[in-house]
Design a protein around this motif. Structure first.
Motif, PDB file in Angstrom:
ATOM      1  N   TYR A 136       1.565   7.416   2.753  1.00 65.35           N
ATOM      2  CA  TYR A 136       0.989   7.342   1.410  1.00 65.35           C
ATOM      3  C   TYR A 136       0.388   8.680   0.984  1.00 65.35           C
ATOM      4  O   TYR A 136       0.650   9.175  -0.126  1.00 65.35           O
TER       5      TYR A 136
ATOM      6  N   TYR B 173      -4.384   0.756  -4.772  1.00 64.52           N
ATOM      7  CA  TYR B 173      -4.456   1.682  -3.644  1.00 64.52           C
ATOM      8  C   TYR B 173      -3.257   1.491  -2.733  1.00 64.52           C
ATOM      9  O   TYR B 173      -2.873   0.364  -2.420  1.00 64.52           O
ATOM     10  N   GLY B 174      -2.644   2.589  -2.339  1.00 62.19           N
ATOM     11  CA  GLY B 174      -1.498   2.516  -1.437  1.00 62.19           C
ATOM     12  C   GLY B 174      -0.163   2.334  -2.121  1.00 62.19           C
ATOM     13  O   GLY B 174       0.873   2.293  -1.445  1.00 62.19           O
ATOM     14  N   ASP B 175      -0.129   2.254  -3.452  1.00 60.43           N
ATOM     15  CA  ASP B 175       1.095   1.986  -4.205  1.00 60.43           C
ATOM     16  C   ASP B 175       1.580   3.272  -4.865  1.00 60.43           C
ATOM     17  O   ASP B 175       1.098   3.653  -5.938  1.00 60.43           O
TER      18      ASP B 175
ATOM     19  N   ALA C 196      -7.931   4.921  -7.704  1.00 58.84           N
ATOM     20  CA  ALA C 196      -7.395   3.738  -7.028  1.00 58.84           C
ATOM     21  C   ALA C 196      -8.331   2.551  -7.144  1.00 58.84           C
ATOM     22  O   ALA C 196      -9.561   2.706  -7.087  1.00 58.84           O
TER      23      ALA C 196
ATOM     24  N   GLN D  47     -10.484   4.055   2.413  1.00 59.44           N
ATOM     25  CA  GLN D  47     -11.520   3.481   1.559  1.00 59.44           C
ATOM     26  C   GLN D  47     -12.620   2.857   2.417  1.00 59.44           C
ATOM     27  O   GLN D  47     -12.411   1.824   3.058  1.00 59.44           O
TER      28      GLN D  47
ATOM     29  N   ARG E 180      -9.254  -2.946  11.016  1.00 58.00           N
ATOM     30  CA  ARG E 180      -8.678  -1.740  10.419  1.00 58.00           C
ATOM     31  C   ARG E 180      -9.514  -0.525  10.839  1.00 58.00           C
ATOM     32  O   ARG E 180     -10.649  -0.672  11.277  1.00 58.00           O
TER      33      ARG E 180
ATOM     34  N   PRO F 114      -4.582   3.402   4.209  1.00 57.25           N
ATOM     35  CA  PRO F 114      -3.370   3.225   3.396  1.00 57.25           C
ATOM     36  C   PRO F 114      -2.119   3.161   4.254  1.00 57.25           C
ATOM     37  O   PRO F 114      -2.142   3.518   5.445  1.00 57.25           O
ATOM     38  N   PRO F 115      -0.994   2.741   3.692  1.00 57.85           N
ATOM     39  CA  PRO F 115       0.255   2.705   4.459  1.00 57.85           C
ATOM     40  C   PRO F 115       0.642   4.100   4.943  1.00 57.85           C
ATOM     41  O   PRO F 115       0.335   5.105   4.307  1.00 57.85           O
ATOM     42  N   ASP F 116       1.345   4.154   6.069  1.00 58.79           N
ATOM     43  CA  ASP F 116       1.837   5.438   6.576  1.00 58.79           C
ATOM     44  C   ASP F 116       2.675   6.133   5.505  1.00 58.79           C
ATOM     45  O   ASP F 116       3.520   5.506   4.855  1.00 58.79           O
TER      46      ASP F 116
END
Length: 405
Positions: free
Chosen positions: A213, A178-180, A142, A201, A341, A209-211
């Motif tokens: 992921y 990252y997260g995609d 990532a 990270q 975050r 990352p998004p929920d």
């Protein structure tokens, strides 16, 4: 460096700069002693340690049980090399494997060594088990990653400070955002043997990352016969309020990459933990380390695992982390922070770069008795030891609030 029989900070800092390579830019603090979550400099000033050795000190400085385990082992045996078996090795490997829900452990020393080990094992597995031709195995990583600073690892870094000027670089890696999940799916082809990710990270600024992921990563890896390698060197071992950051989504990777806190803040200890179907591809002579799995490391590491097995430190991280994040969100709502975050006792906060840099914020916090570290300009990270109490958390927030004013 010595005045009236006492060390003084300016002289100590000067000597440190004079005799060492300038690969770090430390804050102007010279620590002399430490206990729990607090350190004292050589001039007698106390500081709340809100960095905790980048999570290497999850259990605080000089935890009594860890110090006792180290002292006891120092009186018996410190090193044999893996040419022989010592009497602390099996306990460490068995108990760490059980903590991870796996059946095999490969101990190393540093986090970077563990990541290098994971890369080698994944490629060997890809060749022997998946059938990818030797020399063609690829690994998806990532953007924004931080897995260490060896030549191979920086070859897939997107951080110019870590990468630029150190080429030629090692091939065989594909970088995706990252997260995609869509980009990750597109990058997995017939040569792909593994996906290597940090569940959160750290160096990038504690980016969560998004929920869903991690669940999606697990699903893609399973469907494509690809190993999911979770770098939990910073995020694991209680830091985020669970034993592992992957636990927040109920995800089990094929391999855990561990380090930092595994050594209890006493010795460098790292490990790759997986099932026999993965780690079993290695044969004698294909990988090793003189100090990996040494008796002292195993004695301390075993005690670390036993501390985590009680669940106490995970609960402390979740409880005090909730207090920390509630206070940080309040500062964000007041417009004094740009973003917040993190999970558990781990937070990344973005400052207004027009107000101050991350470095300036760290220096001002140090003046007020709180040690933190900046990253990527106007971001600072908070990662106090898991032994902090509510008063410690409140103290850190009070000093941050003052600095932000």
């Amino acid at each position: 460096m010595i005045v009236d029989g006492m060390l003084r900070t300016p002289e100590a800092l000067h000597d440190a700069q004079r005799w060492t390579a300038h690969n770090y830019h430390p804050l102007p603090v010279v620590i002399g002693t430490a206990t729990g979550a607090w350190v004292t400099d050589i001039d007698g000033r106390r500081y709340l340690d809100c960095l905790a050795g980048y999570s290497a000190l999850n259990f605080g400085h000089r935890h009594p049980r860890l110090i006792a385990a180290a002292h006891a082992q120092l009186d018996r045996l410190t090193l044999t090399s893996r040419a022989f078996v010592h009497d602390r090795f099996a306990d460490f490997c068995r108990e760490l494997a059980a903590l991870c829900g796996k059946d095999m452990v490969l101990p190393m020393n540093t986090g970077a060594e563990a990541v290098e080990t994971a890369i080698k094992v994944a490629r060997k597995w890809g060749h022997q088990v998946k059938g990818v031709p030797d020399g063609q195995a690829t690994i998806v990583v990532a953007a924004g990653n931080f897995h260490g600073r060896t030549t191979t690892i920086i070859s897939f870094s997107t951080d110019p400070d870590a990468r630029d000027g150190f080429g030629p670089y090692t091939p065989g890696f594909t970088v995706v955002p990252y997260g995609d999940l869509a980009a990750l799916a597109d990058a997995i082809d017939e040569t792909c043997v593994a996906v290597l990710l940090e569940p959160i990270q750290g160096e990038q600024g504690v980016v969560v990352p998004p929920d869903g992921y991690l669940t999606g990563v697990r699903d893609l890896c399973t469907r494509n016969d690809v190993l999911f390698l979770a770098d939990e060197i910073q995020s694991g071992l209680g830091r985020t309020g669970n034993t592992f950051a992957c636990d927040h989504e109920g995800v089990q990777p094929d391999m855990y990459i561990l380090g930092k806190a595994l050594g209890g803040g006493i010795v460098p200890v790292s490990a790759v933990v997986a099932d026999h179907s993965v780690l079993g591809v290695l044969r004698p002579g294909e990988h090793g380390s003189t100090f990996g799995g040494n008796p002292l490391a195993c004695a301390v590491g075993t005690e670390v695992v036993r501390l985590l097995a009680t669940g106490e430190y995970q609960r402390r991280s979740a409880e005090q982390g909730a207090r920390l994040h509630a206070a940080l969100r309040a500062l964000r709502e007041q417009g004094r922070l740009v973003a917040v975050r993190g999970r558990g006792l781990w937070a990344g906060i973005d400052l207004d770069p027009q107000a101050m840099t991350g470095r300036q914020a760290c220096e001002r916090l140090a003046e007020r008795g709180v040690l933190v570290k900046d990253t990527h300009g106007a971001t600072i990270r908070l990662a106090p030891p898991l032994v902090v109490g509510p008063d410690d958390v409140d103290f850190a927030i009070e000093q941050l609030s003052f600095v932000l004013r």
